[in-house]
Structures are given as structure tokens and as C-alpha cells.
Design an enzyme around this catalytic site. Structure first.
Site, PDB file in Angstrom:
ATOM      1  CB  SER A 191      34.088  40.289  37.004  1.00  0.00           C
ATOM      2  OG  SER A 191      35.553  40.663  36.946  1.00  0.00           O
ATOM      3  CD  GLU A 248      41.941  43.652  29.392  1.00  0.00           C
ATOM      4  OE1 GLU A 248      42.116  42.746  30.230  1.00  0.00           O
ATOM      5  OE2 GLU A 248      40.976  44.661  29.402  1.00  0.00           O
TER       6      GLU A 248
END
Lengths: 348, 388, 348, 388
Positions: free
Chosen positions: D129, D245
Site C-alpha cells: 500500500s 494470504e
């Protein structure tokens, strides 16, 4: 652990689905269902061969829900055949089980009375030898040859052809015929010798799972209709499925239906393979009662007014889901059972 | 701030209830039922209400009203909705078709169309939605060609309730200028439903027969004096009309009545002390009070001379979701017998909760979907940007 | 019926809001609050002058929630001043009410014990003349001069300066100091002569409304922050507020906060103007407990990870709302009270 | 279809639980606490797990794994998450950083980076991010200039957990070609966090200190042999990594453990027979079972060689909303004292539920927001059109 279908299960699901796709309104599916072997006695807890167990019944019911194809399958195979298999004398078994299996007889069970909160309530009707009183919301009574009647004194068998049985059809919600059945000093033979209490619980657990599978099939079909509509229908110059408000409703339907489906499979599997029978069933039933409400609210919201008309098929699936929710125990009932299974209470 | 009705208003409510107790028969269960008595009953009741000055009580006296306060009007709405709206289709006349004519109509149109409404003698319907113009109302394509002293209308409307009542008149939304962007070039016509070229086809729904209709318009001639407001500027009328409509329906009142029925049912069936039943019904009641107070907020703004566009949408979000919640929770309380419908002797509460659940499946769609209401709140209320 | 503010109410709300806007972190707002007259005794049920009633207190609390500006206002004016006003001897009133009003004293009430489910539970602590035991989660005890202590034998007054009072601060959730207060044969004078039961209920109803108003102010400010963020923050080449998923969350916040606000006003008004006091309060409290949860879930979802950091103010409002929810009665407690007010139960 | 773990798997779970009972101290309450013992403890525990072959048990043996089944791996995940993940940051190595290197790395990269992970000796973090690239990850602007035998990186990352642990390495997403549309021109670099030019700034959260970090990159030199996969084709790695994930975290397991704590609390406090408490906890339990079975569905697909992209998103939707529901309902059950935090002697259940509520406020945001998961389900799962 392996949540994939076996090859046999996949074939069964495909066969059942193809059968449903061939059905036309007005067809009586019952003879073909029996012919396919899907009405053979349900043999619980590990004794079953392929096609004979509740997992396989769930797969068939899921396919039927996609029609929806109303049939006396659950009434006959679960509500009547199972208690006779479990508790009946060999004479009673010989009389009814082969006839259910080949489709030549239809059976059901009468549980509810006007004061019952749901099917899990202890019956109020009592009597030895002869029965009087009214059972309501009895599925498929109008076509049944025999009714297993739950009484305070145990299970009874009543043949609908016998004297003093009056069957008044209800206006059912979802296409399954329901009726009020009134007895007036009607001959009723005891089913085996037990009080039927344990058997009723086993039957209700199996019936809840079979009905749930039917509702999951209905929900899956409703999702397909919804996605189709969201793709075809244009508003504001684009397909409505490209609006997040619509797309996210569809995604939530997918997520909820998947949860219901796998909880259903787990419940069916647990009925055959574990002794902690109720926990998986109550989990699935209490979850799906709430989740399917949300699923169908999304479906109608995406369809707009069209989905409320009887010219569009959506309403038939909506009715299946609501009838499921109202049958075999409310959310409250099942959460209470689940709380006990979770260990709540005993330390007080 | 004052959350109480005045003594005079409460007295009026008592009078109105007594009147309705006497006039509304047991068999009445709302419109869209397969019962030939329904329409004549609503016509008769409206005439009686008109005699008492209660039909258009909040209209100005010059249009046949009594100039009553918005709060008295709210009491009428609540009592009517609590009883499945025994005014039938005419509630629309009072709530928004009349007010739109008052606001946008010529003096001639006002004196022609309003008095029959005030006397309870006329049924109107509303021709807005089209098969390809639902939430996107402004993309409508029904065409009215301007021929000087008249228009010629061609197209199709859908979801038109009461068209088969039969309706006498229709508030019809048409495109008069196909060359301009979609909110422009729209006009409103007042159409005599007996005009040649109009065909009505009922559409059955889950709730019963002929709730909706399709209306086909085939070379329908509409005189120019039936154009309401300015040519090509009909969208303003739509926005005003929809706001009137949203404030105008006391949907929470019927929800409150059904909750009362459920409380009575629980008490009569030994469930009044059941903690889960208490919890669920109290939850519904709190949501009902929330919806009601937000409706009152919108009415207070009207009373203060404001136009509660956003506030009406907020009230409607609460109203319609409440209705659905009450239907679902009500059926859950009734259990398996909740499946049974009105007319079945074993149906608990005479099937009223079943009917209520069914009827409200589309309540978050009608009159502007939940999504449309949220868009209004987000964009007009909070100033958030539109979708590009 | 008229839900618009009076001119006086509008002025009060604006004054309080301007006061909150002027506050800086670390300021002690209490002297100014007292100076503004907002700590004057709360006079219930119709006897109040302007500025003295619970409606006006709610408006002030709503403004304070926008800070949020934690202060001992509710503890002093509702939890301590109100019971002393209602039940106290004239000597007790003379001693404390003027001091509360001018800000020279701070009061609170101790209700909860480690076994209590909430403030509505009957106190377990008992004793005449001297008290022993621990009250927990007592607001503002660390700054209080006097604590009204709820016991099984009635209300007691304990001065914190007296011997054998130990105050151990909790790590509070929302900035309001909380403490465990332990008594060990501590001198405690009876408050008036009554058993305090009715008075506690009155106090809790008032406290619930004041806290709710505070939470509504916090929620309103959270919505402003959320709309600002949705307008300023761009993703995928456009302001995120133009995505329906975001815009509809904001709209739901608006709809829920408005419901909470008007239910709060109605509850406050009902405390002054009706005898059906609890119904409006329980309605507001039970509704807002659930609604504010949703409001803050939306706020965080729109803010993204930034809203979870302590570098952004959102978390302070989130904490106010959660502390409100956990105080003065759970949803369950209030729904049960509401069910009684609705008439459920008596026919059995 | 088989919903049971095998006897051997159950035996393994018992062994693992005994190990964890012995090794995890009472004070352990997860990462992001202000406790200097936390990081050394997780390193020590990972070494011990590695010794037993339990750290990377589902990895192939050539990369230091034991080739165990996905179901044994799932048991490890469940037991770890139920105890607030005592592996600390290293769970990421096992779940997706390692697997991404296995799938996309060169043989040299595999032999260089995987064995230290398998030995439990290395901390990795993930630099995805950016301040202006959250849900819209592909709009990232951190720039890596291709200088032949090395890259020079400039930019800023945010929400990088464990960067201050300190992390040894970072899986860094960078833009290598600024001229192509946004999903193209992205590459993945394996960056030594001790390289000059890297600055880490912790960001405190509601849950405690330094949960997140900002990572500033200022002329950071990364050797070319640390480019993972093909230049400009890093987006494929991201998609694969995010799916690994989502399946890789048994979030439901902690929710299930907290529900058990609440059951014990209710029973110990005389609430086990309270109908409302029973109702609420049973509701949570049913949601927990729903989440669990959907996670198992995704794992079954992996076991069958499929990539459960959509199914992982569905499982995550359930996991994260369950976590929030358990936190809210848990605090409601505890009442006013639920406000008290760990360390306060009056805090019920040692403040664990309070911590759980707090920690999960952003759980519907991390690792792809709820909205992103719904978009994946709608577009990839149901084939609905994208927004224009």
C-alpha cells in the site's frame, strides 16, 4: 477432510439436475423419482450404501429445489419411511417400505396442532387405539396413503382410506400441498412399541436437512436469475450489474448461499457419520433461516417490481425459502438447541 | 420541541376511529384482492369522508378542502394506513396528484380537476414507469407529439396501480422533446382514461390479482388544455410529486398495527413472558418509533414551510425496511401455521401477517427504490459527488 | 406536535457548539461549563425553567460529544445532583446543589459491582452507617468530592475526602475517567430516608438520555469526517464518495444518526412532559445501541486504515459510542423493559 | 465428501496443542503490544517449531519443508490463530511470501531466501500500500529506476506491519515502467531492509503501538538479482500472493476461541440458562461454523490443485464480519466492565474481548477490503460487468 463431491455424488447431482431441467409444469414427478431409486428407504448412521443416504438425498433435493419441483419425496422418504424403518414392526415395514420405494405408496407424518409453536413441540393429541382431534399443516396428506401420527403416547399409523379421516387442504405457501387432518375416533395402530420421542427427533433432523437442501437449490436458481437480470437489464446507460449496489448484493447472495450449502452438506454428512447429530443440523438450520431471508431480499431488490409478479419465476423460489424457514423449527428453537450443544447452561 | 398531539387532534383521532370502526367492514383487507366489493366500498367511504370534510381536509378551502393542519392530515393517514387504506386509490389524489395540480395547474385545470377529487368521485392513476425506465425514470420513451391544439401519445407504461380499477384519469409522464438530454423534454399530461387507444393489461403479483397494470398508448389524443405545467419542464413536477408522495404515506402506521396484533397474539398464546419473543417484538417497536419520529420530522418541516426532500427519503428508508422486518419477524413468531393464508380457518391472525409479509416484498422498490433514496440522501443531503 | 427547536433551544445548541469548537486538548472544560449555567440542578417533570431541563441538557451534551469534550457534567448534574434534589434532606441539598451548580464541587454515583450485569441490577453492597466493598466503573470518581452510593438498603453519600475511601483509576475506553472505589468501614450517611429504588430508575433514565445525546454528537461529527474523507480521497481516478458502496454507507449513517437524534429528543422531552417515562428512553437506548454500532462500522470502512490510527480523530468518537453502548443498560435490558411497556406478558 | 480430520491429523493437533501449552507464556497476547518480550519470544518459538519440522511443514522438502498435507497446515494455522499467532510476523513467510518465491523465484533466489525462512530465522514484511494507493493498489507510484545491474527505488509505503520489528527483508511492489497502464509496469523487488535510504516510522493505532509503519525509500539501491519474477509483470505475483494470504489465515479460529471464552464466562456467571445469552452465542457459533466450512472449502480446492480465488474472497467476507460480530456481541455480554482493558484487575476475561473488539475494527479493511472482496466475487465469480 475433503469437501469435494465423490464421482458418484457428482453423477447423482447431474442426473437429478437433468431430470429437473426436463420437468414441465403440471408433470407429476413422483413416478420418475421412485423409478430413479431416490425413494428407497433412508438408512441412517453409517449403514447406507451409495444413493441411500441423507447426503445423496440432500443432493437430489437440492436439484429439485432448482425447479422448484414439488414432490412427496421428503414426506415419504423421511417423514414416513424413516420412522417405520426405525421403529416399525417387521409387518409394518414389509407393508410400507417396498411400496414407498417403488412409488406405489405415499406417506407423511402429522405433527403440528393448532397450539404447537413448531414441529419440535410435544404433541397434545393422545389416545390408544383410536384418535380424535386435528393435526394441521400436514405435508402431502391429500395424496398420502398412510400418515404417521405423533401423539403424546407415541407414534401411530393411520391409513387415509380408513373411516373417519377428514383431509382439508390448506392453501400452501410454496406449491407443496398442506392439509389439516381431522380424526374422529379413527383407528390408529401403534408404530412398533416405543414412545417415538427419539425417532421424532431423528426424523426432524433429517427432514430439516432435506428441506434445507431443497431451499439451497431454490436460492441457487434465484441467484442465477438475479445475475442474468443484472447483466441484461440496462439503466442509466449501463447494465445494472455494473453498479456496486447491485453487484455487491449479488456477491452477498453468493457468499450466503455457499455458506448454506456447505453447512447443509456438513449436516447431512454428520447425520451419517457422527453421533453429534443435532449440532450440525441446528447450526445449518438456524444459519440458513436468517441467511436465506437476506438472499431473497437481495434477489427481489435487484429484480425490481418484475420479480414480484407471478409472470416471472422468482416468486416460486421466494416461497420455497419462506416455507423452509417456517418449517422444522424457528431460528430461536435451533439456536436454543445449539446453545445446549455448545455447553451453555449446565454449570448453573 | 413538542412531541404530543394537541387535545383537539386527539379528539379528532377518536372521532375518526369511531367512524372507521362503524364503516369499515370485517372483510376489508386492502386493495388488490379478488373481491368485487372492494372498489365500490372505497368509493362509498370516500364520499362519506368528503361529506364530513375529512377527505381533503388539509387542502385550502378554495379547492374543496378544510384548511386543516398537516398534523390532522397526518392523523388521517395513520388511521387509514393502519386499516389497509380504505380510501383505496383516492389517497393518491389527496397526497400528491391534487397538490401537484394545485401547484402547477392553471386556474381552469384547478377548478376542473380538484373539486371532483374533493368530493371523492374520481379515480386517478399515475403513468410514470416504463419497461426500460424504472429507477432511471428520466430515460422514459413514451412520446407525445405536439400537434398544436392536441398531443398524440404513443408508448407503454408499466406498474400502473389502479389503472384497471378502472381509473378515470391518469397523471402521465411523456417525452415531448426527444432531442434534449433526459431530464429535459419531459412533460406531464392529464389523460382521460376512456380516450380511444388506451389498453390496460393487469399484471398479477404474489400479493394477488391485478395489483399492477401495463398501459398501452396507441395514437392517444390528448387536448392541449390537459398539459400540466410548462411544456418540456415536467421533471420539476415529478420531483415535487415524489416528495409529496414519500411524506404522504404513513407506512409505519400499518407496521405499528401489525406489531400490536403480534403482541396480542403472544399474550393470548402464553408467549408474553418468553424472553426471545419480548426481545424481537421490542426491537420491532423501537424501529417503528424511529420510523414514526422521522416521518414526524418531515411533517414538521412541511408545517414550517420547508420542502423535506432528503428527510422524506430518510423516513422512507426507515418505513420500508421496517415493513419488511415486521413481516419476517411476524411470520417467525407464528411458526409453521404462518404459512397459511387469509381464508384458511387455521391461519393465525386470519392470515393478516402472511399478507403483510407478502405485500411488502417490493416495498423497498416502489415509489423510488431503497437505492434511489440512498442516492438522494448521499448526493442532496450530504453533498457527495455523483457517479461519473 | 412540532419537532423544530424553539429559538432558545437553537441558541443554546449554537452556544454549546461554539464552546466545543473553542476547546483545545488539555483544557479543563468544567469551570466554563459551570459558568455557563449548564450544571444547575436538573429539575424533572415539568417544573423546569429554560436551560434547566433534560432537553436542554441533551442539547449541551450533543454539542460536547462533537469534541468530544469529556467533562463531569453528566456525573455531577445527573448522577449526583438529581438524587440529592429528589431524595436529599434540605441540609444535604444546601450542602451540595449550589456547589455543583457553580462548579466548585463534582459528584458522581457508584452503582456497579463486579457481579453486576449493568447499572439496573440491584446493588449487592449493604450496610447502615458504614460501607465496605468495591464499586467498579464509577465515572469521574477520581475528581469527585462526593459519591452517591447505591446499596441494597438505599442511597448513601460518601465524601471522597473521608477516611477509608480508595480510588483506583481504570483505563477508560473513551476519555471519561472511570475508577474502582473501595470502601472499608467507610462513613456513609443515608440520602434522605427512602430506599432510593425509584430515584435510581429516574437517574438512570436521565443519564441514559444525556449519554445518548453525547454519543449522537460524536456520531454526527464522525459522519462529517467520513463525508469529508469520501470527498477528498480519490481512488480509481475519482472521489471514493462517488462509488455507491461508499455513498450508500454515508447515507445509512445519516439515516441512522437522524433516528437516534430524534429518538433522543423525544426521550428527553418525555422525561419532562409525560409519565410514560421509561418507554421513550428504552426505545431510544435500545435502538441507538444497535444503530450506532452500524454507524461506526460504516465510518471506519469508509476511512480505511487511517481511521484506525490514533493520528486521526475518528477513534475518539468510536470510543464514545462504544462506551455509551456499554453504559446504562444493554440492548437486551432495554428491550425487556420496552416489552413490558408494550404490554407483553400480563395475560399469562 | 468427508468433514472429519483423520485420526493422524487429530493426533498431530493434540501434540501441537501440548507443545503450545508448554511454550506460549501467559503474558502473550499477540503482536503490536508494548512489550519487549514479544518479538524475541516469536523468534524463539519459530526456531523450536522449525526444529520439529512444524514451521514450514506444508512446503516441499527441497525448500526445507516436510511435504505435509494442506490439512495439517490448516491445523497449524487454526491453533496459532486461536492463540493470537505466536509465530508473530513469520506466519507471512509460510503463507505467501515463501510460496510466491517458490512459484516465481529463480533457483538461486529460492536457495538463498527459502532456507532461512524454513529455519525460522528471518523476518519479512510486505510493502504494497501507498498513501494514494489503497484499495486501488495498482495505482502505486513508488518508482524503481532500472540501472542495469541494480534498481534505484524512491517512494513511500504505508500500513507496513512489522517493518519496525525490525524486519530483515521486504517484498516490495514498485513501478518499473511509468508509461504503461496501471496493472502493467509493476515489478516485485526483494529488498534488504538494512539498505541505506530506508526509513521506518511507526504509526500507533487503537489497538496499541506500532501496529503499522510508514516506510520511506530514498535512493535505495536494490541489486538486479533481487527482482522477483519478470520485469514489469509483478501484478501476477500480487494476485497469487493475495490469494495465498486470504486462504492462509485461520481468522475464524480465534473467533471460535473467543466464543468459547464467552461460553465459559456465561456459565461461570449464571447466564448459561439466560435465553437471550444462549440465542446470541448460538448465533455467533453458527456464523463461526459457516466461516470455517467455507475456509475448508477453499482448502479442499487447493488440495485438489485448484486456485480458489473467488472462494478465498468468500471465506474472507465471512471471517472478517464474524470477527467484528464476536467483538461486539462479546462486549455486550460483558456489560459495563467490558470497557476495561487488559491489565485492569476488574476487566472480565482479562480484557481479551475488549482487545478482540478493538483489533478487529479494521479487519474488513486489511488484506483487501470487504468491498474489494465483493467486487472479486461479483466480477470473477458471477461474471458481472465491471464499473465503466
Amino acid at each position: 477432510m475433503n469437501l469435494e463431491f465423490t464421482d458418484e455424488q457428482r453423477l447423482l447431482a447431474e442426473t437429478a439436475r437433468a431430470f429437473v431441467d426436463r420437468q414441465r409444469d403440471g408433470d407429476d414427478p413422483w413416478p420418475a423419482i421412485a423409478q430413479a431409486g431416490w425413494a428407497a428407504p433412508l438408512v441412517p448412521e453409517g449403514e447406507s450404501a451409495a444413493d441411500a443416504g441423507i447426503v445423496e438425498l440432500a443432493l437430489v433435493c437440492e436439484a429439485l429445489g432448482r425447479g422448484p419441483v414439488p414432490s412427496p419425496l421428503i414426506a415419504t422418504r423421511v417423514l414416513a419411511s424413516l420412522p417405520i424403518y426405525l421403529d416399525g414392526t417387521s409387518e409394518q415395514q414389509d407393508r410400507w417400505l417396498p411400496a414407498f420405494a417403488d412409488g406405489s405408496a405415499i406417506g407423511t407424518m402429522a405433527l403440528l396442532e393448532s397450539v404447537s409453536r413448531d414441529e419440535w413441540d410435544t404433541p397434545g393429541m393422545s389416545g390408544v387405539g383410536r384418535l380424535s382431534g386435528t393435526k394441521i399443516v400436514v405435508p402431502w396428506a391429500s395424496r398420502a396413503d398412510v400418515i404417521v401420527v405423533a401423539t403424546a403416547d407415541g407414534l401411530r399409523l393411520v391409513e387415509t382410506a380408513s373411516a373417519n379421516v377428514q383431509i382439508d387442504g390448506h392453501d400452501g405457501l410454496d406449491g407443496e400441498p398442506l392439509a389439516a387432518v381431522t380424526f374422529d375416533s379413527t383407528d390408529a395402530e401403534p408404530l412398533g412399541t416405543g414412545d417415538g420421542g427419539v425417532t421424532i427427533a431423528v426424523v426432524l433432523d433429517h427432514a430439516a436437512v432435506a428441506r434445507l437442501a431443497y431451499a439451497v437449490g431454490a436460492a441457487e436458481r434465484a441467484l442465477e436469475l438475479t445475475v442474468q437480470h443484472a447483466t441484461d437489464r440496462h439503466q442509466f446507460g449501463r447494465p445494472i450489474g455494473s453498479f456496486q449496489a447491485v453487484a455487491h448484493r449479488c456477491a452477498e447472495m453468493r457468499a450466503e448461499i455457499d455458506a448454506c450449502r456447505y453447512l447443509t452438506y456438513r449436516a447431512a454428512w454428520s447425520l451419517e457419520h457422527t453421533t453429534a447429530r443435532s449440532e450440525a443440523v441446528t447450526t445449518a438450520k438456524s444459519y440458513a433461516n436468517e441467511a436465506l431471508r437476506r438472499v431473497f431480499m437481495h434477489a427481489h431488490q435487484v429484480h425490481g417490481a418484475m420479480g414480484f409478479t407471478t409472470e416471472h419465476p422468482l416468486h416460486r423460489f421466494t416461497r420455497v425459502a419462506k416455507a423452509f424457514e417456517l418449517s422444522y423449527g424457528s431460528t430461536t428453537r435451533h439456536r436454543d438447541r445449539l446453545a445446549t450443544a455448545m455447553g451453555l447452561g449446565p454449570n448453573v | 420541541m413538542d412531541f404530543a398531539f394537541t387535545d383537539e387532534e386527539e379528539t379528532f383521532r377518536t372521532e375518526l376511529r369511531a367512524f372507521l370502526d362503524a364503516e369499515v367492514p370485517d372483510w376489508w383487507s386492502g386493495m388488490f384482492v379478488d373481491d368485487e366489493r372492494a372498489m365500490p366500498f372505497t368509493r362509498e367511504l370516500c364520499r362519506k369522508l368528503a361529506e364530513r370534510g375529512w377527505l381533503t381536509m388539509a387542502w385550502p378551502t378554495e379547492h374543496g378542502g378544510s384548511g386543516a393542519s398537516v398534523w390532522k392530515q397526518a392523523i388521517v393517514r395513520e388511521e387509514m394506513w393502519a386499516r389497509e387504506e380504505p380510501r383505496g386509490p383516492q389517497y393518491m389524489n389527496l397526497n400528491y396528484i391534487g397538490p401537484v395540480i394545485m401547484r402547477f395547474g392553471s386556474p381552469d385545470q384547478q377548478s376542473r380537476f380538484l373539486p371532483p377529487m374533493a368530493r371523492g368521485e374520481v379515480i386517478w392513476c399515475q403513468g410514470f414507469s416504463e419497461p426500460d425506465a424504472g429507477s432511471d425514470l428520466a430515460s422514459l420513451s413514451t412520446r407525445a407529439e405536439d400537434c398544436g391544439d392536441h398531443f398524440v401519445v404513443n408508448g407503454q407504461k408499466i406498474w400502473t396501480s389502479y389503472a384497471d380499477a378502472p381509473a378515470d384519469w391518469c397523471l402521465l409522464l411523456v417525452r415531448t422533446d426527444p432531442t434534449t438530454p433526459k431530464h429535459r423534454g419531459i412533460s406531464v399530461l392529464l389523460v382521460d382514461m376512456t380516450t380511444p387507444g388506451i389498453t390496460v393489461r393487469p399484471i398479477d403479483t404474489m400479493a394477488g390479482p391485478h395489483e399492477f397494470n401495463e398501459v398501452f398508448l396507441d395514437d392517444v389524443v390528448v387536448p392541449r388544455d390537459c398539459l400540466l405545467g410548462e411544456l418540456d419542464h415536467g421533471w420539476d413536477l415529478v420531483v415535487a410529486g415524489l416528495t409529496f408522495e414519500r411524506v404522504g404515506i404513513a407506512r409505519y402506521a400499518r407496521a405499528g398495527r401489525v406489531i400490536e396484533l403480534l403482541v396480542d397474539y403472544a399474550n393470548a398464546n402464553g408467549l408474553g413472558h418468553d424472553p426471545i419473543v419480548r426481545d424481537r417484538l421490542a426491537d420491532l417497536h423501537a424501529r417503528y418509533e424511529a420510523a414514526k419520529v422521522l416521518n414526524y420530522r418531515a411533517i414538521s418541516m412541511q408545517a414550517a414551510g420547508e420542502i423535506p426532500t432528503v428527510e422524506a427519503s430518510i423516513a422512507r428508508m426507515h418505513n420500508t425496511q421496517l415493513e419488511q422486518a415486521v413481516g419476517h419477524a411476524g411470520l417467525e413468531l407464528l411458526g409453521p401455521a404462518g404459512q397459511l393464508r387469509a381464508g384458511d380457518r387455521w391461519a393465525p391472525l386470519q392470515g393478516e401477517v402472511h399478507r403483510y409479509w407478502t405485500r411488502n416484498i417490493p416495498s423497498t422498490l416502489a415509489g423510488g427504490s431503497l437505492e434511489v433514496q440512498k442516492n438522494i440522501v448521499a448526493q442532496r443531503g450530504l453533498g457527495l459527488p455523483r457517479e461519473p
